[in-house]
Scaffold this motif. Structure first.
Motif, PDB file in Angstrom:
ATOM      1  N   LEU A  41      38.930 -13.727 -58.693  1.00 42.90           N
ATOM      2  CA  LEU A  41      40.332 -13.964 -59.464  1.00 42.90           C
ATOM      3  C   LEU A  41      39.685 -14.919 -60.585  1.00 42.90           C
ATOM      4  O   LEU A  41      40.382 -15.218 -61.681  1.00 42.90           O
ATOM      5  CB  LEU A  41      41.116 -14.677 -58.627  1.00 42.90           C
ATOM      6  CG  LEU A  41      41.922 -13.518 -57.615  1.00 42.90           C
ATOM      7  CD1 LEU A  41      42.721 -14.445 -56.624  1.00 42.90           C
ATOM      8  CD2 LEU A  41      42.798 -12.669 -58.121  1.00 42.90           C
ATOM      9  N   THR A  67      42.536  -8.851 -62.000  1.00 39.67           N
ATOM     10  CA  THR A  67      43.612  -9.173 -61.539  1.00 39.67           C
ATOM     11  C   THR A  67      43.597  -8.859 -59.901  1.00 39.67           C
ATOM     12  O   THR A  67      42.628  -8.546 -59.345  1.00 39.67           O
ATOM     13  CB  THR A  67      44.678  -7.909 -61.968  1.00 39.67           C
ATOM     14  OG1 THR A  67      44.037  -6.788 -61.809  1.00 39.67           O
ATOM     15  CG2 THR A  67      44.552  -8.008 -63.463  1.00 39.67           C
ATOM     16  N   ARG A  68      44.955  -8.798 -58.976  1.00 39.89           N
ATOM     17  CA  ARG A  68      44.950  -8.776 -57.713  1.00 39.89           C
ATOM     18  C   ARG A  68      44.347  -7.322 -57.479  1.00 39.89           C
ATOM     19  O   ARG A  68      43.555  -7.004 -56.579  1.00 39.89           O
ATOM     20  CB  ARG A  68      46.357  -9.125 -57.149  1.00 39.89           C
ATOM     21  CG  ARG A  68      46.351  -8.987 -55.752  1.00 39.89           C
ATOM     22  CD  ARG A  68      47.521  -9.599 -55.067  1.00 39.89           C
ATOM     23  NE  ARG A  68      48.675  -8.598 -55.615  1.00 39.89           N
ATOM     24  CZ  ARG A  68      49.874  -8.623 -55.306  1.00 39.89           C
ATOM     25  NH1 ARG A  68      50.278  -9.965 -54.178  1.00 39.89           N
ATOM     26  NH2 ARG A  68      50.737  -7.973 -55.581  1.00 39.89           N
ATOM     27  N   TRP A  69      44.866  -6.479 -57.996  1.00 40.20           N
ATOM     28  CA  TRP A  69      44.580  -4.957 -57.878  1.00 40.20           C
ATOM     29  C   TRP A  69      43.001  -4.685 -58.034  1.00 40.20           C
ATOM     30  O   TRP A  69      42.499  -4.052 -57.512  1.00 40.20           O
ATOM     31  CB  TRP A  69      45.518  -4.171 -58.502  1.00 40.20           C
ATOM     32  CG  TRP A  69      46.838  -4.081 -57.850  1.00 40.20           C
ATOM     33  CD1 TRP A  69      47.939  -4.788 -58.566  1.00 40.20           C
ATOM     34  CD2 TRP A  69      47.286  -3.586 -56.872  1.00 40.20           C
ATOM     35  NE1 TRP A  69      49.060  -4.492 -57.705  1.00 40.20           N
ATOM     36  CE2 TRP A  69      48.668  -3.969 -56.604  1.00 40.20           C
ATOM     37  CE3 TRP A  69      46.636  -2.903 -55.641  1.00 40.20           C
ATOM     38  CZ2 TRP A  69      49.418  -3.300 -55.644  1.00 40.20           C
ATOM     39  CZ3 TRP A  69      47.418  -2.406 -54.470  1.00 40.20           C
ATOM     40  CH2 TRP A  69      48.802  -2.745 -54.449  1.00 40.20           C
ATOM     41  N   GLN A  70      42.681  -5.329 -59.020  1.00 42.09           N
ATOM     42  CA  GLN A  70      40.976  -5.085 -59.289  1.00 42.09           C
ATOM     43  C   GLN A  70      40.307  -5.932 -58.217  1.00 42.09           C
ATOM     44  O   GLN A  70      39.062  -5.392 -57.937  1.00 42.09           O
ATOM     45  CB  GLN A  70      40.583  -5.740 -60.712  1.00 42.09           C
ATOM     46  CG  GLN A  70      41.345  -4.941 -62.072  1.00 42.09           C
ATOM     47  CD  GLN A  70      41.215  -5.537 -63.264  1.00 42.09           C
ATOM     48  OE1 GLN A  70      41.146  -6.736 -63.478  1.00 42.09           O
ATOM     49  NE2 GLN A  70      41.130  -4.702 -64.194  1.00 42.09           N
ATOM     50  N   THR A  71      40.691  -6.897 -57.922  1.00 40.95           N
ATOM     51  CA  THR A  71      40.037  -7.695 -56.791  1.00 40.95           C
ATOM     52  C   THR A  71      40.069  -6.747 -55.693  1.00 40.95           C
ATOM     53  O   THR A  71      38.867  -6.686 -54.827  1.00 40.95           O
ATOM     54  CB  THR A  71      40.630  -8.828 -56.519  1.00 40.95           C
ATOM     55  OG1 THR A  71      40.567  -9.785 -57.791  1.00 40.95           O
ATOM     56  CG2 THR A  71      39.907  -9.599 -55.378  1.00 40.95           C
TER      57      THR A  71
END
Length: 307
Positions: free
Chosen positions: A197, A202-206
């Motif tokens: 992060l 982004t959260r979905w990429q993480t």
């Protein structure tokens, strides 16, 4: 003073005796466990192989034959033990249920741990744990009264078949895979999330590029455990699959699995006869598959440690 000194000397001796007793009990328990495991392995192996060295059954016919009638013999005087339809049925329902269930279970685990941890911990996790404790006969009865009529009325066929067995098994192994996947995702260090992060992800990429890749060995282990349970499930599958000793041409035709034939036939055979030995051969195949699943889990675990 002398009495106090003697008491102090006795205390270490007492601790040593307790520790020695604990070691004896632990080694005894381990020895009993190992003995039971080897006894089961010897019993299943000896009974399963007796089909081939006592009743003169053909190994090739066992794994490739399509006819199952151990009480009869063919023109060569060998028992008819074609188990390919049962092996095929077991693998098909296991693989299909894993393919259906794995994305749902991993998605539920991600939601419980990364998207809505509080809701997942308070609501979803108790529900998942409740589903784990439901007996298989209940799943089978629900499949018999809900899934089979639905397939018969809205799709095709009698309702019994691979499709019904796959749906029931998918629901059965869903809580197992979800629970293990949740533990695997929770095991990902928090520092990796924060670093991802902080780099602008982004959260979905993480979740996709960091969490799932890091937790991949644990997720694979969860799926394999679910497949192991699906492969060895007997009663629920027997109630909905139709128990027909043929290789079905579609998912909506009746079929059989190794476990369904075992549960139906074991109580109607005589120990030592060809019919009974043939069932033990099916049990030996199940035992070998269990070993394969265990070896796969251990290999994944070793890969995780080396990584």
């Amino acid at each position: 003073m002398p009495e106090d000194i003697s008491l102090q000397l006795l205390k270490p001796n007492k601790k040593v005796k307790i520790e020695r007793m604990g070691k004896i009990l632990a080694f005894t328990a381990v020895g009993i466990t190992i003995a039971i495991a080897f006894a089961i392995l010897f019993l299943v192996s000896s009974k399963g192989l007796s089909t081939f060295y006592s009743n003169k059954g053909s190994v090739i016919e066992f794994f490739t034959g399509l006819k199952w009638n151990p009480g009869a013999v063919n023109e060569l005087g060998k028992p008819i033990i074609g188990a390919l339809p049962f092996i095929f049925g077991s693998f098909v329902v296991t693989i299909l249920s894993a393919l259906i269930c794995a994305p749902l279970a991993i998605g539920a685990a991600i939601f419980m741990t990364e998207i809505s941890p509080k809701f997942g911990k308070k609501i979803l996790q108790p529900v998942i744990e409740l589903l784990v404790g439901i007996p298989s006969v209940v799943y089978g009865f629900i499949g018999l009264t809900v899934v089979v009529p639905f397939i018969r009325d809205h799709l095709t066929g009698s309702g019994f078949g691979i499709a019904a067995g796959t749906i029931v098994l998918s629901v059965m192994i869903l809580p197992t895979i979800t629970s293990l996947s949740t533990d695997a995702i929770k095991g990902v260090p928090r520092q990796l999330r924060e670093a991802s992060l902080a780099l602008g992800a982004t959260r979905w990429q993480t979740i996709y590029r960091v969490i799932l890749k890091t937790a991949r060995p644990g997720l694979l282990t969860a799926v394999i455990f679910g497949m192991a349970r699906a492969f060895g499930e007997a009663l629920a599958v027997q109630m909905v699959i139709g128990n027909s000793a043929v290789i079905p041409s579609s998912l909506f035709e009746p079929a059989s699995t190794l476990t369904s034939i075992l549960t139906m036939g074991m109580g109607y055979t005589v120990m030592g006869q060809a019919e009974n030995n043939a069932l033990w051969s099916l049990a030996l195949v199940l035992l070998i598959m269990s070993f394969i699943f265990i070896i796969a889990v251990r290999m994944i675990g070793k890969g995780k440690k080396t990584a």
